[in-house]
Design an enzyme around this catalytic site. Structure first.
Site, PDB file in Angstrom:
ATOM      1  N   CYS A  52       0.825  -1.209   0.000  1.00  0.00           N
ATOM      2  CA  CYS A  52       0.000   0.000   0.000  1.00  0.00           C
ATOM      3  C   CYS A  52       0.858   1.257   0.000  1.00  0.00           C
ATOM      4  O   CYS A  52       0.481   2.287  -0.583  1.00  0.00           O
ATOM      5  CB  CYS A  52      -0.908   0.028   1.226  1.00  0.00           C
ATOM      6  SG  CYS A  52      -1.844  -1.491   1.518  1.00  0.00           S
ATOM      7  N   ASP A  84      -2.303  -3.707   7.749  1.00  0.00           N
ATOM      8  CA  ASP A  84      -3.361  -4.576   8.255  1.00  0.00           C
ATOM      9  C   ASP A  84      -3.217  -5.983   7.688  1.00  0.00           C
ATOM     10  O   ASP A  84      -3.530  -6.971   8.359  1.00  0.00           O
ATOM     11  CB  ASP A  84      -4.732  -4.009   7.876  1.00  0.00           C
ATOM     12  CG  ASP A  84      -5.074  -2.767   8.691  1.00  0.00           C
ATOM     13  OD1 ASP A  84      -4.198  -2.264   9.409  1.00  0.00           O
ATOM     14  OD2 ASP A  84      -6.222  -2.307   8.608  1.00  0.00           O
ATOM     15  N   CYS A 125      -2.429   2.886   3.061  1.00  0.00           N
ATOM     16  CA  CYS A 125      -3.069   1.789   3.776  1.00  0.00           C
ATOM     17  C   CYS A 125      -4.197   2.318   4.653  1.00  0.00           C
ATOM     18  O   CYS A 125      -4.306   3.516   4.899  1.00  0.00           O
ATOM     19  CB  CYS A 125      -2.033   1.037   4.603  1.00  0.00           C
ATOM     20  SG  CYS A 125      -2.526  -0.657   5.042  1.00  0.00           S
ATOM     21  N   ASP A 126      -5.025   1.408   5.156  1.00  0.00           N
ATOM     22  CA  ASP A 126      -6.317   1.762   5.745  1.00  0.00           C
ATOM     23  C   ASP A 126      -6.283   2.932   6.727  1.00  0.00           C
ATOM     24  O   ASP A 126      -7.039   3.889   6.607  1.00  0.00           O
ATOM     25  CB  ASP A 126      -6.903   0.550   6.461  1.00  0.00           C
ATOM     26  CG  ASP A 126      -7.367  -0.530   5.497  1.00  0.00           C
ATOM     27  OD1 ASP A 126      -7.090  -0.395   4.295  1.00  0.00           O
ATOM     28  OD2 ASP A 126      -7.982  -1.499   5.947  1.00  0.00           O
ATOM     29  N   LYS A 127      -5.450   2.870   7.769  1.00  0.00           N
ATOM     30  CA  LYS A 127      -5.490   3.893   8.815  1.00  0.00           C
ATOM     31  C   LYS A 127      -4.662   5.110   8.450  1.00  0.00           C
ATOM     32  O   LYS A 127      -4.779   6.161   9.093  1.00  0.00           O
ATOM     33  CB  LYS A 127      -4.997   3.332  10.153  1.00  0.00           C
ATOM     34  CG  LYS A 127      -5.664   2.033  10.567  1.00  0.00           C
ATOM     35  CD  LYS A 127      -7.168   2.073  10.434  1.00  0.00           C
ATOM     36  CE  LYS A 127      -7.778   0.687  10.578  1.00  0.00           C
ATOM     37  NZ  LYS A 127      -7.358  -0.276   9.540  1.00  0.00           N
ATOM     38  N   CYS A 197      -5.576  -2.542  -1.338  1.00  0.00           N
ATOM     39  CA  CYS A 197      -6.531  -3.565  -1.770  1.00  0.00           C
ATOM     40  C   CYS A 197      -7.504  -2.963  -2.782  1.00  0.00           C
ATOM     41  O   CYS A 197      -7.982  -1.837  -2.603  1.00  0.00           O
ATOM     42  CB  CYS A 197      -7.284  -4.114  -0.575  1.00  0.00           C
ATOM     43  SG  CYS A 197      -6.221  -4.958   0.619  1.00  0.00           S
ATOM     44  N   GLU A 447      -9.486  -5.670  13.784  1.00  0.00           N
ATOM     45  CA  GLU A 447     -10.395  -6.137  12.740  1.00  0.00           C
ATOM     46  C   GLU A 447     -10.526  -7.652  12.823  1.00  0.00           C
ATOM     47  O   GLU A 447      -9.574  -8.336  13.173  1.00  0.00           O
ATOM     48  CB  GLU A 447      -9.864  -5.752  11.356  1.00  0.00           C
ATOM     49  CG  GLU A 447      -9.840  -4.263  11.110  1.00  0.00           C
ATOM     50  CD  GLU A 447      -9.267  -3.927   9.748  1.00  0.00           C
ATOM     51  OE1 GLU A 447      -8.752  -4.840   9.067  1.00  0.00           O
ATOM     52  OE2 GLU A 447      -9.320  -2.753   9.355  1.00  0.00           O
ATOM     53  N   SER A 473     -12.641  -5.461   8.685  1.00  0.00           N
ATOM     54  CA  SER A 473     -11.998  -4.956   7.480  1.00  0.00           C
ATOM     55  C   SER A 473     -13.075  -4.497   6.508  1.00  0.00           C
ATOM     56  O   SER A 473     -14.201  -5.002   6.529  1.00  0.00           O
ATOM     57  CB  SER A 473     -11.161  -6.060   6.843  1.00  0.00           C
ATOM     58  OG  SER A 473     -10.849  -5.747   5.502  1.00  0.00           O
TER      59      SER A 473
END
Length: 566
Positions: A52, A84, A125-127, A197, A447, A473
């Site tokens: 990511c 993650d 990435c996610d966060k 993702c 998650e 997630s």
């Protein structure tokens, strides 16, 4: 460029007593002719711990060119990221949500300490996405957000595959419908490029949020990480940051308003986006001094139709949405249908309606028109009831039925649940309850994708339900309810559930009911003792002491603060 009368960086560069400061800056390559120009921080999480973030370095470097072309001084720095994908399904994931706060805090520390005049923030990435946005709103300096982009899907046996396919493949192996050799082949095929993702999971959802809020450049969210257009986009972002310094706005708190937050919620609901958005949007609002709770999110989710046919609840990926026009297509359909505030500001300084004036119409397949909506309400639903007085979240996009009732099977942590699911020690019709995984109780609100994907891969995704005070997630699908509040560590009702208690989930009516009478609940509460966890130290100890409830964003400070003068 024509800089404002007084730059924030002047406190570092001007005056007799700042001679040592100028000397330090010359040692970094700043010339005498550069003093008096704006200093623009360029932050990313470039590193090798996750695909990511690995594309962020070249993009951040390209932003330097845009900043320089705009007549300002670019200054690159980095902050942390937690993958993650690598930390999932073990205790390392406790650090994931914590990293959101670390990112916001570290960016604040650097920008304030060095008095930068503007900020260009990259995230992958996610966060990292909400973390960077939170920092921008907290600082309220001229800012441009840039998402690093999603990876392209892989191909296996003639079909597009993603990391979610592999997560669920583990369950298929345990169920006997896939061999380990096939899973290995899938694992080699599912992630062929750098980037986040590729479904409408958390990273792409929050990229859509950034563009909708006006913090990001139009057309940037769904552009894949591997596309060279991203370098040109990064240059434009750097140039735009210098223009905002010159023009004096719009600043992040001009962009993040109640109207734009409602717009962002609508975009999430319309695309069946990640449930994590309902955690991050209140946190971003908190930085602007706006109380925006899960109840506010719920109102928008309930009135917004699902029009995006995107994974995990639908068929298509971020690259497919990019090919039909990107986020703007979704926003145009919602605006035309009366589901957006067209007078909210865009990054350009124009209104959202003006910015969307030339946008293409929905293609009818990846994004449908309002009249052909997949669901009359959003793909993500907030549930309320005596098991979740502060609310809970379920993604109903793609579900055959949003109604389920069954007896509880209770687990005190994720590891216990994963062990039971791995050995098929659960039965069809049950409601699996995983508690002590909330923001404070975890701590870190892990998650549950490792468990949920296993359940789904075993073919049980809608034959059982799962309820947790932890998170999911954005890739999670099935009858999975998370973010239950109050959490078990705070004595929420989920702490009192026992094996065999009947629980009813009604996504259509937005209800989550625990079918135990009030007298029995009172009896259990009278003897309840908090779950004992291992001793904490370091960042988790600090986080557990500071973090607030999920329905208010799981934030760790008191709210909006102004830039200190002098």
């Amino acid at each position: 460029m024509t800089a404002p009368k007084k730059l924030r960086s002047a406190i570092v560069t001007e005056g007799l007593d700042r001679a040592p400061h100028r000397a330090f800056l010359r040692a970094t390559g700043v010339g005498d002719e550069d003093f008096g120009k704006p200093f623009v921080g360029i932050v990313s999480q470039h590193g090798e711990n996750t695909p990511c973030s690995m594309s962020l370095g070249p993009q951040a470097d390209a932003a330097r060119l845009g900043v320089a072309a705009g007549g300002a001084i670019p200054v690159q720095f980095t902050t942390v990221s937690v993958s993650d994908g690598v930390s999932m399904n073990h205790k390392g994931l406790r650090m994931s949500l914590v990293s959101r706060e670390l990112i916001a805090d570290s960016i604040e520390a650097v920008v304030r300490a060095h008095a930068y005049d503007a900020l260009v923030g990259f995230a992958g990435c996610d966060k990292t996405l909400p973390g960077v946005m939170m920092a921008m709103v907290r600082l309220n300096c001229p800012s441009v957000f840039v998402y690093g982009g999603a990876m392209l899907p892989g191909t296996w046996r003639g079909k597009d595959v993603t990391i979610l396919t592999t997560y669920e493949g583990v369950g298929s192996v345990l169920a006997g419908t896939m061999t380990e050799a096939e899973l290995d082949q899938l694992g080699h095929a599912c992630a062929p490029t750098l980037g986040s993702c590729p479904g409408q999971f958390t990273a792409n959802t929050m990229a859509m949020v950034a563009e909708t809020l006006g913090l990001a450049m139009p057309g940037s969210a769904m552009l894949p990480a591997a596309y060279s257009e991203r370098l040109a986009l990064a240059r434009r972002a750097g140039r735009r940051a210098t223009e905002i310094v010159r023009d004096g706005g719009p600043l992040p708190r001009d962009l993040v308003t109640r109207k734009s937050l409602e717009n962002a919620c609508a975009a999430v609901a319309a695309t069946g986006g990640s449930t994590n958005a309902a955690l991050h949007l209140p946190a971003i609002a908190h930085e602007a001094g706006i109380r925006y709770s899960l109840d506010d999110v719920a109102e928008v989710f309930a009135r917004t139709p699902l029009i995006g046919n995107l994974q995990p609840g639908g068929k298509y990926l971020a690259v497919d949405l990019h090919r039909v026009g990107g986020v703007g297509v979704v926003l145009t359909a919602l605006l035309d249908g009366g589901f957006l505030h067209g007078d909210a500001l865009a990054l350009s300084g124009r209104t959202l309606a003006e910015a969307l004036a030339d946008q293409a119409a929905p293609d009818g397949e990846v994004v449908r028109g309002i009249a052909q909506a997949l669901l009359p309400t959003g793909g993500v639903v907030v549930l309320k009831g005596n098991l979740a007085p502060d609310g809970a979240l379920i993604k109903i996009a793609g579900l055959k039925s949003a109604v389920f009732e069954g007896p509880a099977r209770v687990f005190e942590c994720e590891e216990d649940a994963f062990a039971a699911v791995s050995t098929r020690a659960y039965a069809e019709g049950e409601v699996l309850v995983i508690r002590n995984e909330g923001p404070r109780g975890g701590p870190g609100m892990r998650e549950m994708l490792g468990v949920t994907a296993l359940v789904y891969g075993q073919g049980m995704g809608e034959k059982v339900a799962l309820i947790t005070d932890g998170r999911f997630s954005g890739a999670t699908r099935g009858l999975m309810i998370g973010y239950v509040g109050p959490e078990a560590a705070d004595g929420g009702p989920i702490a009192l559930v026992q094996d065999g208690d009947r629980i009813r989930i009604d996504g259509d009516a937005r209800k989550l009911e625990w079918q135990v009478d009030a007298a029995e609940i009172a009896r259990r509460r009278a003897v309840w003792q908090p779950h004992r966890r291992e001793r904490l130290a370091g960042v988790l100890e600090k986080y557990a002491q500071l973090v607030g409830p999920a329905h208010l964003g799981a934030v760790t400070h008191s709210g909006a603060v102004e830039w200190p003068e002098g």
